[in-house]
Design an enzyme around this catalytic site. Structure first.
Site: not given
Length: 215
Positions: A15, A24
């Site tokens: 991540e 994102d």
């Protein structure tokens, strides 16, 4: 069942850490280590944009949310999977679910519950969009199949006020020990114990002793 320390570090490496809200690959406002509004408050879309004034504080908050968010994803995996799991298999499945949210409907889960671990491992790569996610799917597959954990530091990335992450160069790298320390719950401060009140008898004895010493 919970993720192992090695599993937590592997997931954090996948991540990365972004100490400000960012968009994102799907256009979802996200913060820290993959935290979105779907996991609960705070909603990254409402957080102050850009890099925070106190990066250390923001990193600590990112790990706090990561630790809190994980409980739901671990529980989802345990509900979806009906066969016993080795720790490395569980780590791989939680990492997959943390990224995709698809553990309940994935073919890998159906194959696993049917007892076909080979097909389950291969099915990790059914979830390969966008193309940039393929190395992560391969790493999760290899972890599930072979217990092979990725190694290395955990990158901390910069982000601008428009939510664009600068992946050209991390602003910091966290070691595994630093990350594990951040993942441990903060120890509550132990209040100082006040001195017990002195009884009138003790005060009288002390007073008389003082008088005797003076005579």
């Amino acid at each position: 069942m919970h993720m192992t320390d090695r599993g937590l570090l592997a997931l954090a490496r996948h991540e990365g850490v972004v100490p400000g809200p960012y968009l994102d690959s799907t256009g979802t406002w996200t913060f820290g280590i993959g935290h979105t509004a779907a996991a609960g408050p705070p909603d990254p879309a409402t957080m102050p944009r850009g890099m925070p004034a106190d990066i250390d504080l923001a990193i600590r908050e990112a790990f706090r949310l990561f630790r809190a968010d994980l409980a739901r994803f671990e529980a989802d995996v345990l509900r979806a999977v009906t066969v016993p799991l080795a720790p490395h298999e569980f780590d791989a499945l939680v990492s997959f679910h943390y990224n995709t949210g698809g553990i309940a409907r994935a073919a890998l889960t159906r194959n696993l519950n049917a007892g076909n671990r080979v097909a389950a491992a291969d099915a990790f790569l059914n979830w390969r969009k966008p193309a940039s996610i393929i190395p992560r799917r391969e790493a999760e597959r290899d972890l599930f199949r072979h217990g092979r954990y990725p190694t290395g530091t955990i990158p901390v990335w910069g982000v601008d006020a428009q939510g664009r992450v600068d992946f050209s160069r991390p602003i910091r790298r966290l070691t595994g020990d630093e990350a594990l320390e951040l993942l441990r719950p903060a120890k509550p401060a132990i209040p100082a114990t006040p001195d017990p009140p002195t009884s009138w008898h003790a005060r009288l004895v002390d007073f008389l002793s003082t008088l005797i010493r003076r005579t």
